[in-house]
Design a protein around this motif. Structure first.
Motif, short mmCIF file in Angstrom:
data_model
loop_
_atom_site.label_atom_id
_atom_site.label_comp_id
_atom_site.label_asym_id
_atom_site.label_seq_id
_atom_site.Cartn_x
_atom_site.Cartn_y
_atom_site.Cartn_z
N ASP A 147 9.61 -6.76 -8.72
CA ASP A 147 8.88 -6.89 -9.98
C ASP A 147 9.74 -6.63 -11.21
O ASP A 147 9.34 -5.90 -12.12
N SER A 165 7.39 5.75 -3.26
CA SER A 165 8.10 4.49 -3.52
C SER A 165 8.99 4.61 -4.74
O SER A 165 10.16 4.21 -4.74
N SER A 173 4.53 0.93 2.56
CA SER A 173 3.98 -0.42 2.42
C SER A 173 2.94 -0.64 3.51
O SER A 173 2.64 0.26 4.29
N LYS A 214 -2.93 -3.91 -7.23
CA LYS A 214 -2.96 -2.45 -7.22
C LYS A 214 -2.16 -1.92 -6.05
O LYS A 214 -2.61 -1.91 -4.91
N LYS A 215 -0.93 -1.53 -6.34
CA LYS A 215 -0.12 -0.91 -5.29
C LYS A 215 -0.57 0.54 -5.12
O LYS A 215 -0.66 1.27 -6.11
N SER A 274 1.04 -7.68 -6.11
CA SER A 274 -0.19 -7.01 -5.71
C SER A 274 -0.82 -6.33 -6.91
O SER A 274 -0.16 -5.61 -7.66
N ASN A 300 0.42 0.46 -12.81
CA ASN A 300 -0.02 1.34 -11.73
C ASN A 300 0.16 2.81 -12.03
O ASN A 300 -0.68 3.64 -11.69
N ASP A 345 8.52 1.26 -9.51
CA ASP A 345 7.26 1.36 -8.78
C ASP A 345 7.24 0.43 -7.57
O ASP A 345 6.62 0.75 -6.55
N GLN A 346 7.91 -0.71 -7.68
CA GLN A 346 7.85 -1.72 -6.62
C GLN A 346 9.10 -1.69 -5.73
O GLN A 346 9.71 -2.71 -5.44
N HIS A 384 2.85 -6.83 4.71
CA HIS A 384 4.04 -7.01 3.87
C HIS A 384 5.32 -6.82 4.68
O HIS A 384 6.31 -7.55 4.47
N TYR A 424 7.90 -2.57 -1.41
CA TYR A 424 6.47 -2.64 -1.12
C TYR A 424 5.99 -4.05 -0.81
O TYR A 424 5.29 -4.28 0.16
N GLU A 425 6.39 -5.03 -1.61
CA GLU A 425 5.87 -6.39 -1.47
C GLU A 425 6.46 -7.11 -0.25
O GLU A 425 7.56 -6.80 0.20
#
Length: 352
Positions: free
Chosen positions: A205, A133, A302, A9-10, A7, A106, A232-233, A306, A236-237
């Motif tokens: 990521d 997150s 999230s 821009k998370k 993504s 981000n 950061d990830q 997702h 989320y995805e």
């Protein structure tokens, strides 16, 4: 090898009251004298280049004279809180050599270089926006990986210690070919374990620049470890393969190394070893992980699309119906960890 899309821009998710209470309980929440927004008051900047004159995507920022004195003092105070007991007697021996700002990604962090003027030893720490997150990712890394992490949260500001190592992309490009055959086999083993660890705890990521290689000299050889440096990830995805480093094109050489150096039986063995190690850590941190997962299952980190995609993909992978019943990312992660722990306990009960 597919090129996974992340993504663009998370969103940054706020730290809710329940998570703040958790952070208080485990001494992660501590009042500090400077906030992320304070560092945005810089008056100018210059590009930071590496030793080969490549743009590092960091800029070195400068403050006016009045702001600089205040910011330097408060950054030194933060350093003493992060690395010591907050005792300010050492402040006269500290110097803030540089404050750098990253315009890539981000989180847009600040990197602070602090030097001890008595012996010229220096270290870094980072000042970032407090994203829920990322905080969940840091806590999970602290408990489920082999590495402890040091960080502080105050209001909307996150302070992180620096994780030392050779950036993965730099290591792959400049160092990997120089490694001995035995070292390459060991790196392949570590990548398999790293891949499994990221997948189990849903850390996404992990492209090569989001982890570091840490070489350690041990008697007559070098031991290599792989450490994540970007959280950061976390959860989320929606694409399951985003949580598996092997599927990023930036890691193609590592994947090729695994195929060259390890048999399928060895790969399976290392996966089982990593799952067992994580299950043991979960048992050791049982109460704390339970509290963290309780925060996650009562939080939004999230989007619905997702969540639906990920729980469906993990069900296809595990055939465990609990994933289909998951209502949010926290529940998906809880079911993933329960799945690993349950399988570990079943195997040990049966004596396999």
């Amino acid at each position: 090898m597919q090129d996974l899309k992340i993504s663009k821009k998370k969103p940054s998710y706020p730290v809710n009251e329940k998570l703040h209470e958790y952070l208080n309980e485990y001494n992660r929440n501590l009042k500090i004298s400077i906030l992320y927004e304070d560092l945005l008051r810089f008056q100018g900047s210059v590009t930071v280049y590496d030793k080969d004159d490549n743009d590092t995507l960091w800029i070195r920022v400068y403050y006016n004279e009045f702001d600089r004195a205040e910011i330097d003092l408060n950054l030194k105070k933060v350093y003493t809180q992060l690395h010591s007991d907050g005792n300010e007697k050492t402040i006269p021996f500290l110097n803030v050599d540089a404050v750098d700002y990253c315009t890539f990604g981000n989180s847009k962090p600040f990197r602070v270089k602090v030097r001890n003027i008595l012996n010229d030893n220096y270290t870094y720490f980072y000042v970032k926006k407090a994203d829920a997150s990322r905080i969940y990712g840091l806590e999970l890394e602290h408990m489920l990986s082999p590495y402890n992490l040091n960080f502080l949260v105050y209001k909307n500001t996150l302070i992180e210690e620096h994780i030392a190592g050779i950036p993965g992309d730099e290591f792959i490009q400049n160092k990997l070919s120089e490694c001995l055959p035995s070292e390459k086999s060991q790196i392949a083993k570590e990548f398999v374990k790293f891949n499994e660890r990221c997948m189990i705890r849903l850390l996404g990521d992990m492209r090569a620049y989001n982890y570091v290689i840490v070489p350690t000299h041990d008697f007559d050889h070098v031991v290599f470890k792989i450490r994540a440096i970007d959280f950061d990830q976390q959860c989320y995805e929606g694409k399951f393969n985003v949580y598996r480093p092997q599927f990023f094109k930036e890691n193609n050489k590592m994947v090729a190394l695994v195929a060259e150096k390890l048999t399928k039986d060895s790969i399976d063995q290392y996966k089982i070893e990593e799952r067992s190690t994580i299950a043991k850590r979960m048992i050791s941190y049982q109460d704390r992980i339970g509290e963290l997962l309780d925060c996650m299952t009562n939080d939004t980190i999230s989007i619905e699309k997702h969540i639906e995609m990920l729980k469906s993909k993990i069900y296809d992978y595990t055939l465990d119906l609990e994933f289909k019943r998951s209502k949010n990312m926290g529940e998906i992660l809880k079911n993933a960890l329960d799945f690993v722990k349950r399988n570990y306990q079943d195997v040990n009960t049966k004596g396999y």
